[in-house]
Scaffold this active site. Sequence first.
Site, PDB file in Angstrom:
ATOM      1  CE  LYS A  89       5.500 -61.942 -99.214  1.00 43.59           C
ATOM      2  NZ  LYS A  89       6.912 -61.698 -99.436  1.00 43.59           N
TER       3      LYS A  89
HETATM    4  P1  FBP Z   1       9.391 -66.502 -98.529  1.00 46.11           P
HETATM    5  O1  FBP Z   1       8.626 -66.842 -99.767  1.00 46.11           O
HETATM    6  O2  FBP Z   1      10.775 -67.050 -98.572  1.00 46.11           O
HETATM    7  O3  FBP Z   1       8.617 -66.894 -97.285  1.00 46.11           O
HETATM    8  O4  FBP Z   1       9.560 -64.927 -98.524  1.00 46.11           O
HETATM    9  C1  FBP Z   1       8.487 -64.090 -98.251  1.00 46.11           C
HETATM   10  C2  FBP Z   1       8.842 -63.101 -97.161  1.00 46.11           C
HETATM   11  O5  FBP Z   1       7.775 -62.218 -96.910  1.00 46.11           O
HETATM   12  C3  FBP Z   1      10.089 -62.288 -97.458  1.00 46.11           C
HETATM   13  O6  FBP Z   1       9.824 -61.152 -98.219  1.00 46.11           O
HETATM   14  C4  FBP Z   1      10.566 -61.998 -96.082  1.00 46.11           C
HETATM   15  O7  FBP Z   1      11.945 -61.859 -96.004  1.00 46.11           O
HETATM   16  C5  FBP Z   1      10.170 -63.195 -95.315  1.00 46.11           C
HETATM   17  O8  FBP Z   1       9.108 -63.809 -95.976  1.00 46.11           O
HETATM   18  C6  FBP Z   1       9.772 -62.847 -93.901  1.00 46.11           C
HETATM   19  O9  FBP Z   1       9.283 -63.991 -93.283  1.00 46.11           O
HETATM   20  P2  FBP Z   1       9.057 -64.041 -91.724  1.00 46.11           P
HETATM   21  O10 FBP Z   1       8.877 -62.632 -91.249  1.00 46.11           O
HETATM   22  O11 FBP Z   1       7.843 -64.874 -91.526  1.00 46.11           O
HETATM   23  O12 FBP Z   1      10.277 -64.667 -91.181  1.00 46.11           O
END
Ligand code: FBP
Length: 262
Positions: free
Chosen positions: A178
Amino acid sequence: MRPIDATPLTRDGNVLILAYDHGLEHGPVDFAGRPESADPESVFRAATHDAVTSLAVQKGVGEAYYPSYEDDVTLLAKLNGTSNMWMGEPDSSVNCSVEYAATQLEADAVGFTIYPGSNNEVEMVEEFREIQEEAREYDMPVVLWSYPRGQGLKNDTSEDVIAYAARLGLELGADVTKVKYPGSKEGMAHAVEMAGKTKVVMSGGSKRSDEAFLQSVRAVMDAGGAGLAVGRNVWQREQPDQILDALERVIHDGQSVDAALQ
Ligand code: FBP
């Protein structure tokens, strides 16, 4: 080792992970715009949509809520995480083992974050080695959240950095990696190419308009990506089912954004 396309984490080779680890990663602020989203029950219900190929949660949420959804939801146990209160160099604590995820949570897959470029990269990759090898023993697919981040990184979503993040997934043995969106279809295509046989999915990011969000998903699919791992752009909406209907059309049915929005 089961091919990833033979696992419930994919539907015809495509992936739509509904991410709900934000209560740990960001805290209650993410639920403020739609208070019902603080209740995991509402997100488990959304995850029963046919478009969703798995729901990613932390151990505690899985323990408390998954037993009622085992027949309808594929569970991806996120094995590490950090709160937003942590102010040090990017790092993520391991809070669940693969064995626990497999035998106690009855999870179907595991997920793990690394922050390449952090001063803690070495330890995080060593931890990933342990969980990746153990997951193979349980025949569980492994999803890597590959988020370059740290003092030395000025632009963590540049095309080169995202291609490197995607490549790390292949090198380290992830089934799905991801990454953040590198800003263009071409950038995503480069990341997908670098990832070889490892599937690449886009991280959803903060909430945007339906059209802007779906355009980026369309670009990921056109770039050869496998789909999406998304949180806020689904469960911060008043009607998660509506955007999931549209995502089903774009990711699984190959439709255009205009067609998906109708
Ligand atoms: P979103 O689609 O809301 O961005 O979620 C994806 C994700 O990877 C979550 O699994 C995780 O909590 C979050 O984004 C972490 O985002 P960041 O580290 O950029 O704050």
